[in-house]
Design an enzyme around this catalytic site. Structure first.
Site, PDB file in Angstrom:
ATOM      1  N   PRO A  42       0.852  -1.200   0.000  1.00 60.28           N
ATOM      2  CA  PRO A  42       0.000   0.000   0.000  1.00 60.28           C
ATOM      3  C   PRO A  42       0.885   1.246   0.000  1.00 60.28           C
ATOM      4  CG  PRO A  42       0.102  -0.940   2.197  1.00 60.28           C
ATOM      5  CD  PRO A  42       0.902  -1.853   1.315  1.00 60.28           C
TER       6      PRO A  42
ATOM      7  N   ASP B 108       6.105   2.634   1.668  1.00 63.02           N
ATOM      8  CA  ASP B 108       5.157   1.614   2.109  1.00 63.02           C
ATOM      9  C   ASP B 108       4.458   2.150   3.358  1.00 63.02           C
ATOM     10  OD1 ASP B 108       3.832  -0.594   3.122  1.00 63.02           O
ATOM     11  OD2 ASP B 108       5.433  -2.006   2.611  1.00 63.02           O
ATOM     12  N   HIS B 109       3.153   2.373   3.237  1.00 62.70           N
ATOM     13  CA  HIS B 109       2.418   2.990   4.347  1.00 62.70           C
ATOM     14  C   HIS B 109       2.286   2.056   5.545  1.00 62.70           C
ATOM     15  CE1 HIS B 109       0.323   6.389   5.856  1.00 62.70           C
ATOM     16  NE2 HIS B 109      -0.057   6.855   4.679  1.00 62.70           N
ATOM     17  N   ARG B 110       2.686   0.794   5.382  1.00 60.08           N
ATOM     18  CA  ARG B 110       2.647  -0.125   6.519  1.00 60.08           C
ATOM     19  C   ARG B 110       3.808   0.129   7.483  1.00 60.08           C
ATOM     20  NH1 ARG B 110       2.673  -5.672   3.260  1.00 60.08           N
ATOM     21  NH2 ARG B 110       4.309  -4.436   2.229  1.00 60.08           N
TER      22      ARG B 110
ATOM     23  N   CYS C 186       5.427   3.097   8.000  1.00 54.79           N
ATOM     24  CA  CYS C 186       5.425   4.417   8.646  1.00 54.79           C
ATOM     25  C   CYS C 186       4.238   5.221   8.147  1.00 54.79           C
ATOM     26  CB  CYS C 186       6.727   5.171   8.378  1.00 54.79           C
ATOM     27  SG  CYS C 186       6.944   5.685   6.647  1.00 54.79           S
TER      28      CYS C 186
END
Length: 491
Positions: free
Chosen positions: A284, A461-463, A465
């Site tokens: 994501p 990658d929004h997972r 941070c």
């Protein structure tokens, strides 16, 4: 007495399952020594010269240049023990001098006392390769080459793979695996392509030696079938309906309009396609960007290079300075130097920075990796980037030099564009994109001026941070670009 041994395409490491034959380095009838490179193949990672673990006479080659073979498929057969002086033409005094050693003719890749096991993954020796020599089909030597006794394990492939110059090719589609069949085809790729497009190989006439069916023959059959299908469809439907149906089938990949060109996604380009698709489907990602005034950075670079003098060593590149800025930023924001273990549902922060940089080559996009970039200064980083770039240009990067990166720097400004939204190099967590540096109007110290401006883009990658961390990383990079002295606090 000779023994014919089959050499299969070995496991080339890095999880690779297949390779494309780029260039044969030996021909049927050549004498090879243990560890002599016999074929150049292209994997999804790099170009590799494959050494043969046997010494003797090449009796057959499997696969045309341009065909793709899976790991474990037959590559060539070698008659071991048939390369004595009797196989040389009368009066040829070079036979004894060029003959492989006794260990080489034993047919083992680990000859007694001479093996190092380091030539390629899992096998090979350190013995120097002997010079190639062609065996001419004369007298007793020619008969020994063609009719040498074989072991039970190698009898079937040896029978299939007799030299096309000494016997007609009559290879059944399944004979390589010990089964009988009615068509002359060797390449697994050709058989698979025919199955995918429902082409009956028994109806084809091969254009290869002695009627061997090549990939070009199957491609021609596919085109003919597509043209015939288009003609039938045109008779059965109206022009509008045919256009809609043609577009639909082209989208799902089952068919294409007549005359459409098909370009196989394989080798480096296929690997890039797989990695980018996986990145988009699994990560994501989000992108943030900022414009930065790079005037001071360019001035600092000019001062560094001027201080080195005309013969003071290689110049420091802009990419090397940006790489050094990235490593400093990752030290402050280690969240972006990580990967995600999806099975364990854990973020894995990595201890060192192995910095990848995108390089465009004739073979496609590759990402060489500068190992331990966090321990290097700008000069050392620049030298390593230059070395890896030259290897990439000549196609000599090894798989190890293309894997293991933890963060990627992508300078797409060399293509004359200002900005982009980079796709993360899976399984990394972020990529920094750099546009072209060019003069633009900019407010500097309260006044309008012409400054050297660059756009920086960070995809993350929004997972691993949130936007605050990503924004902090990018702002620090921009600050270092605008004021290189900021780096002095962390050097």
């Amino acid at each position: 007495m000779a023994q014919v041994l089959e050499f299969k395409l070995p496991d080339l490491g890095e999880g690779l399952t297949e390779a494309e034959i780029v260039r044969w380095l030996v021909e049927v009838g050549d004498v090879v020594a243990i560890d002599q490179p016999v074929v150049e193949v292209e994997t999804a990672k790099a170009m590799v010269e494959v050494p043969c673990p046997y010494g003797g006479v090449v009796t057959a080659r499997f696969g045309e240049e341009g065909s793709e073979l899976p790991v474990g498929a037959p590559l060539l057969t070698v008659a071991v023990g048939a390369t004595d002086a009797s196989s040389a033409p009368p009066g040829d005094d070079r036979a004894a001098a060029e003959e492989p050693s006794g260990e080489s003719r034993s047919g083992s890749g680990s000859g007694s006392g001479s093996g190092s096991g380091n030539v390629l993954v899992g096998y090979g020796t350190g013995a120097p390769a002997a010079r190639r020599r062609r065996i001419r089909p004369t007298g007793v030597g020619a008969a020994a080459r063609v009719a040498a006794p074989v072991t039970a394990a190698s009898a079937a492939p040896a029978a299939v793979a007799a030299s096309s110059r000494t016997a007609p090719v009559a290879v059944a589609a399944g004979e390589v695996n010990g089964r009988q069949g009615p068509v002359a085809v060797v390449s697994p790729l050709v058989r698979r392509l025919a199955r995918q497009h429902e082409i009956d190989l028994r109806q084809l006439t091969g254009s290869g030696p002695d009627g061997l069916i090549l990939r070009a023959d199957v491609d021609s059959a596919i085109r003919r079938a597509g043209e015939a299908g288009s003609a039938t469809e045109a008779e059965a439907r109206t022009t509008a309906e045919s256009a809609v149906a043609g577009a639909s089938t082209a989208q799902v990949g089952e068919a294409a309009p007549a005359g459409a060109e098909r370009i196989p996604l394989r080798g480096v380009r296929g690997a890039v396609a797989d990695k980018l698709s996986r990145s988009r489907s699994e990560i994501p990602d989000a992108t943030c960007w900022v414009d930065a005034d790079a005037t001071e950075l360019m001035a600092a670079r000019a001062a560094m290079n001027a201080a080195s003098g005309p013969s003071g060593g290689p110049k420091v590149s802009v990419l090397a300075l940006l790489a050094r800025i990235c490593t400093a930023a990752l030290a402050r924001y280690p969240e972006l130097n990580s990967t995600v273990d999806t099975a364990a549902r854990e973020i894995v922060r990595l201890p060192g920075v192995h910095l990848g940089f995108a390089a465009q080559t004739e073979r496609g996009l590759v990402v060489p990796v500068v190992r331990d970039a966090h321990t290097r200064n700008a000069e050392s980083t620049g030298a390593e980037i230059a070395r890896l770039t030259e290897l990439a240009r000549t196609g000599k990067l090894s798989p190890a030099q293309l894997t293991g990166g933890t963060f990627t720097l992508n300078n797409y400004g060399v293509f004359g564009v200002d900005g982009s939204t980079p796709i993360i190099n899976h399984p990394e967590a972020a990529m920094l994109g750099v546009g072209r540096i060019m003069p633009k109007p900019w407010v500097h110290q309260g006044e309008l001026a012409v400054r050297q401006v660059v756009q920086l883009s960070l995809t993350f990658d929004h997972r691993v941070c949130d936007g605050g961390t990503a924004g902090g990383f990018l702002r620090y990079v921009a600050d270092c670009v605008e004021q290189p002295a900021v780096l002095l606090r962390t050097l």
